[in-house]
Each structure stands twice: as C-alpha cells, then as structure tokens.
Design an enzyme around this catalytic site. Sequence first.
Site, mmCIF file in Angstrom:
data_model
loop_
_atom_site.group_PDB
_atom_site.id
_atom_site.type_symbol
_atom_site.label_atom_id
_atom_site.label_comp_id
_atom_site.label_asym_id
_atom_site.label_seq_id
_atom_site.Cartn_x
_atom_site.Cartn_y
_atom_site.Cartn_z
ATOM 1 N N TYR A 58 -97.590 -22.399 19.308
ATOM 2 C CA TYR A 58 -98.242 -23.236 20.309
ATOM 3 C C TYR A 58 -99.271 -22.470 21.123
ATOM 4 C CZ TYR A 58 -95.522 -27.317 19.222
ATOM 5 O OH TYR A 58 -95.012 -28.398 18.567
ATOM 6 N N ARG A 103 -102.314 -22.625 19.053
ATOM 7 C CA ARG A 103 -102.937 -23.948 19.168
ATOM 8 C C ARG A 103 -103.664 -24.099 20.499
ATOM 9 N NH1 ARG A 103 -99.395 -28.997 17.467
ATOM 10 N NH2 ARG A 103 -101.455 -29.905 17.818
ATOM 11 N N HIS A 109 -98.208 -38.310 23.578
ATOM 12 C CA HIS A 109 -97.449 -37.223 22.951
ATOM 13 C C HIS A 109 -97.408 -35.970 23.811
ATOM 14 C CE1 HIS A 109 -98.480 -39.240 18.830
ATOM 15 N NE2 HIS A 109 -97.535 -39.885 19.498
ATOM 16 N N CYS A 131 -89.699 -26.812 32.107
ATOM 17 C CA CYS A 131 -88.453 -26.073 31.947
ATOM 18 C C CYS A 131 -87.682 -26.624 30.752
ATOM 19 C CB CYS A 131 -87.610 -26.174 33.219
ATOM 20 S SG CYS A 131 -86.081 -25.194 33.147
ATOM 21 N N CYS A 173 -83.312 -29.214 35.416
ATOM 22 C CA CYS A 173 -84.217 -28.553 36.356
ATOM 23 C C CYS A 173 -85.427 -29.442 36.625
ATOM 24 C CB CYS A 173 -84.657 -27.198 35.812
ATOM 25 S SG CYS A 173 -85.943 -26.387 36.782
ATOM 26 N N CYS A 204 -89.195 -20.237 33.826
ATOM 27 C CA CYS A 204 -89.227 -21.279 34.845
ATOM 28 C C CYS A 204 -89.165 -20.652 36.236
ATOM 29 C CB CYS A 204 -88.056 -22.244 34.658
ATOM 30 S SG CYS A 204 -88.032 -23.553 35.916
ATOM 31 N N CYS A 217 -85.852 -22.742 38.525
ATOM 32 C CA CYS A 217 -84.428 -22.430 38.324
ATOM 33 C C CYS A 217 -84.196 -20.953 38.021
ATOM 34 C CB CYS A 217 -83.827 -23.304 37.229
ATOM 35 S SG CYS A 217 -84.379 -22.888 35.553
#
Length: 298
Positions: free
Chosen positions: A72, A75, A126, A134, A139, A187, A190
């Site tokens: 990702y 991308r 999408h 997270c 969370c 994250c 949290c």
Amino acid sequence: MATPRTDTASFHAYLTTLQYPRIVALCGAGLSASSGLPTFRGAGGYWRTHEATSLATPGAFLRDAGLVWQFYSYRRHMALTVKPNPAHYALAEFSRKVPGFQCFSQNVDGLHQRADHPRESLQLLHGTLFEVKCWSENCGYREENFTDPIVPALALPVDGKDPTATPDISDPKVPLARIPIESLPQCPRCKRNALRPGVVWFGEQLPMQVLMNVENYLNDLAGVDLILVIGTSAKVYPAAGYVQEARQRGAKVAVINMDANDVPAGGWEDGDWMFKGDAAVIVPELLRPVIGEVVVPA
C-alpha cells in the site's frame, strides 16, 4: 433497447434546463487512468509474486502487516507521482456550483481530494489510500495522511549503483526488507495497535456513513435528474444498484467511457447519452455550461 444519444448539444440543453439540479457522478478507475495511474485490480493482477487482491484482506494484514504496508505504501507513492486531471477539477468545481451534486467514487487514489473536491459532496465508496485508521475498531482512530513515506521504514530502497534512483519494488527481483510491526505506522490514540490503510478490504463492509449518505441522497423526495457514469462499467453492486436507483427516481444516464459498448445496468433508455473517449477531455466539456473553462494548476 433504446439507442443513446452521442451529441454534446442535447446534453448541454438538458443540463441548462434544470432549475435546481440533483445530479450524481459515479466514478471508477477510468477516471484515474486519464492521469496515467496504473491499476492493481483485474484478472491476473499481480504485485511482485502476490496476487494483488490477496493482499487486500484483514487476514493478510494479520499474517504479514509489513508486506501489506509495503504494497500500500507503493500504491500511495505511485498515486502521488501523478496529478489530478481536468475531469477531477471539473467535478470539484461542479460541486461548488451545484448544491444538489454528489460524487460517488470507487477510486481510492486520493486524486479527488488533491483536486480540492468539497468533502461534503464526495462519497468514497471503497475508502482511500490516504486515510489511515487504527487496526482496532474499538479505538476508532483515523486520520488523513498524504505523507510519503508515511514512516521511515517504508521508504523506497535506494539503488546502490545510483543513489538518485529508486528501484521498482513491484519487481520481484528487487529484495524487500522484513519490516517489524513496531516500525509500521502506530496509533497515536490507543498506543497499542498499528495503523492500517483506510481502504475497504475484501470481506469488509463498505463504510457505513458513506452508505447512509448515498442512500439518504437517493431516497430524497426531490428525486435525481441525472447520473454520470464515468470510467466504470457499473455492473458490480452496489454501483450497479445506484444506477438503477437513480433511474427509478427519474434520472437520465450519461456514460463516459473508452468502451462504447459498455451498457449501463438495466440497459439504455430513451434520453440517455453515451460519450466514448477520455474522461479528462469529455467531462470538462460536458459540464462547461455550468463551470466555464476548467483551470488546472501548473
């Protein structure tokens, strides 16, 4: 089956007769293709030795979050190497001019956002590569993030022979580092979980708030005047359903696609249009009576 019209003049005539227009644009990958962005979907679509769709699952993230994030991150990087095209800017300006306009987009590439499309009229069906959230739904943390790379561990490797060049990590011959989960985006709320890309993975539901926004718009008693189907076959649900719902509420259909044989869900009806060609050229011209000439930043 009716034969769709192909002339811009009749489209402009209809568009300019609408006093308080309620118009939908349903956008797909063909819109971004005009920006030169490659796609990772489709039959036989692979990234390195992995079928790209196999990396787009919660299970893949649990098994190897580092690999999924590298996919990702690549991308995200590729999306940032291209620019929004005139169609993105035309839709954004149309949104500012027409309060009753909504853009339902299947694209995750962030090009709508980079064209400054007003967020209240942009429904990302999408999700997007440029939102992170997270891993824990309990969370609930999420943020928009266009930083490339999002963390140092995801920086593209440097070519040892040419430090100014970056190897194409989509090539299986280029080795990938094994990235521990603690080096991935974490994250900040949290402080216990990794962040994940904010896209809808296989096996997951579409974003509930987006679905509610879409259904509330389509179910409004004011109806729908027109649905623009841009760069998508719109044959897969829920997109196909949105075309049919818009029709049931009075909409005419205008398809903008490279494939002139692409018939919308339910077939053609009297008064529809088909415009074959590049969305980056056609969309600004179709919307010109309302938005004028499109200005694309240098």
